[in-house]
Scaffold this active site. Structure first.
Site, PDB file in Angstrom:
ATOM      1  CG  ASP A   1       1.864  -2.597   2.657  1.00  0.00           C
ATOM      2  OD1 ASP A   1       1.889  -1.594   3.396  1.00  0.00           O
ATOM      3  OD2 ASP A   1       2.888  -3.053   2.092  1.00  0.00           O
ATOM      4  CB  ILE A   2       3.350  -3.200  -2.545  1.00  0.00           C
ATOM      5  CG1 ILE A   2       3.680  -3.798  -3.891  1.00  0.00           C
ATOM      6  CG2 ILE A   2       4.577  -2.676  -1.831  1.00  0.00           C
ATOM      7  CD1 ILE A   2       4.203  -2.785  -4.896  1.00  0.00           C
TER       8      ILE A   2
ATOM      9  CG  ASN B   1       4.837   3.021  11.133  1.00  0.00           C
ATOM     10  OD1 ASN B   1       4.643   2.657  12.285  1.00  0.00           O
ATOM     11  ND2 ASN B   1       4.919   2.178  10.118  1.00  0.00           N
TER      12      ASN B   1
ATOM     13  N   GLY C   1       9.381   4.766  11.833  1.00  0.00           N
ATOM     14  CA  GLY C   1       9.390   3.834  10.708  1.00  0.00           C
ATOM     15  C   GLY C   1       8.580   4.287   9.513  1.00  0.00           C
ATOM     16  CD  GLN C   2       5.473   9.389   7.815  1.00  0.00           C
ATOM     17  OE1 GLN C   2       5.783   9.977   8.849  1.00  0.00           O
ATOM     18  NE2 GLN C   2       4.641   9.888   6.915  1.00  0.00           N
TER      19      GLN C   2
ATOM     20  CG  HIS D   1       0.685   5.396   5.328  1.00  0.00           C
ATOM     21  ND1 HIS D   1       1.583   6.415   5.159  1.00  0.00           N
ATOM     22  CD2 HIS D   1       1.396   4.348   5.798  1.00  0.00           C
ATOM     23  CE1 HIS D   1       2.792   6.007   5.506  1.00  0.00           C
ATOM     24  NE2 HIS D   1       2.709   4.754   5.914  1.00  0.00           N
TER      25      HIS D   1
ATOM     26  CG  HIS E   1       0.651   0.246   8.142  1.00  0.00           C
ATOM     27  ND1 HIS E   1       1.355  -0.424   7.167  1.00  0.00           N
ATOM     28  CD2 HIS E   1       1.319   1.408   8.356  1.00  0.00           C
ATOM     29  CE1 HIS E   1       2.413   0.296   6.825  1.00  0.00           C
ATOM     30  NE2 HIS E   1       2.423   1.413   7.525  1.00  0.00           N
TER      31      HIS E   1
HETATM   32  P1  AMP Z   1       5.353   3.195   6.305  1.00  0.00           P
HETATM   33  O1  AMP Z   1       6.657   2.444   6.388  1.00  0.00           O
HETATM   34  O2  AMP Z   1       4.567   3.202   7.565  1.00  0.00           O
HETATM   35  O3  AMP Z   1       5.561   4.573   5.724  1.00  0.00           O
HETATM   36  O4  AMP Z   1       4.449   2.390   5.303  1.00  0.00           O
HETATM   37  C1  AMP Z   1       4.527   2.494   3.911  1.00  0.00           C
HETATM   38  C2  AMP Z   1       3.918   1.260   3.360  1.00  0.00           C
HETATM   39  O5  AMP Z   1       3.634   1.474   1.998  1.00  0.00           O
HETATM   40  C3  AMP Z   1       4.832   0.032   3.438  1.00  0.00           C
HETATM   41  O6  AMP Z   1       4.193  -0.992   4.197  1.00  0.00           O
HETATM   42  C4  AMP Z   1       5.008  -0.367   1.973  1.00  0.00           C
HETATM   43  O7  AMP Z   1       5.057  -1.760   1.783  1.00  0.00           O
HETATM   44  C5  AMP Z   1       3.788   0.264   1.329  1.00  0.00           C
HETATM   45  N1  AMP Z   1       3.925   0.562  -0.084  1.00  0.00           N
HETATM   46  C6  AMP Z   1       4.969   1.171  -0.704  1.00  0.00           C
HETATM   47  N2  AMP Z   1       4.725   1.290  -2.027  1.00  0.00           N
HETATM   48  C7  AMP Z   1       3.496   0.744  -2.243  1.00  0.00           C
HETATM   49  C8  AMP Z   1       2.689   0.553  -3.390  1.00  0.00           C
HETATM   50  N3  AMP Z   1       3.077   0.961  -4.629  1.00  0.00           N
HETATM   51  N4  AMP Z   1       1.496  -0.065  -3.246  1.00  0.00           N
HETATM   52  C9  AMP Z   1       1.085  -0.499  -2.029  1.00  0.00           C
HETATM   53  N5  AMP Z   1       1.796  -0.332  -0.898  1.00  0.00           N
HETATM   54  C10 AMP Z   1       2.990   0.263  -1.003  1.00  0.00           C
END
Ligand code: AMP
Ligand code: ZN
Length: 113
Positions: free
Chosen positions: A30-31, A86, A92-93, A99, A101
């Site tokens: 995760d970024i 999520n 919180g999606q 995906h 986590h």
């Molecule tokens: P959610 O809020 O459950 O939809 O999770 C989306 C996740 O994607 C968040 O934890 C972000 O930090 C992560 N995310 C968004 N853009 C990127 C990216 N380019 N590379 C890796 N993770 C990312």
């Protein structure tokens, strides 16, 4: 899905820090990590989120859990970890591609906020 962030990551059009990959799924860090270890596991086939899972396409979800169990051993997450998917606004999606986590490396609060 041409406009999907995670489809672009899977296709290599947007860089990511890969953890694991096979025919069905892709895992990457995760970024914006929320724990010392925080990676995402996504199906390669686009599904918009947990609410798009059906009896017909759900095999990949079991596969992803098996991959996570294997990765948790390889990455030394012996103290445990949390798997979170999520769904929707209240869940919180923020990215519309299913995906999971995987969070580990610290004690995680329950219930979540
Ligand atoms: P959610 O809020 O459950 O939809 O999770 C989306 C996740 O994607 C968040 O934890 C972000 O930090 C992560 N995310 C968004 N853009 C990127 C990216 N380019 N590379 C890796 N993770 C990312
Ligand atoms: Zn997608």
């Amino acid at each position: 899905m041409s406009d999907c962030l995670f489809c672009k990551i899977i296709a290599g059009e947007i860089p990511s820090k890969k953890v694991y990959e096979d025919d069905l799924c892709y895992a990457f860090y995760d970024i914006d990590p929320q724990a010392p270890t925080h990676f995402l596991v996504v199906p390669k086939a686009h599904l918009s989120g947990p609410d798009a899972v059906t009896d017909e396409n759900s095999a990949v979800v079991g596969h992803i859990y098996a991959v996570i169990a294997r990765l948790s051993k390889e990455l030394g997450l012996e103290n445990g970890y949390r798997v979170v998917a999520n769904c929707g606004k209240d869940g919180g999606q923020t990215v519309g591609h299913l995906h999971f986590h995987v969070l580990a490396g610290r004690s995680l609060a329950w219930p979540p906020g």
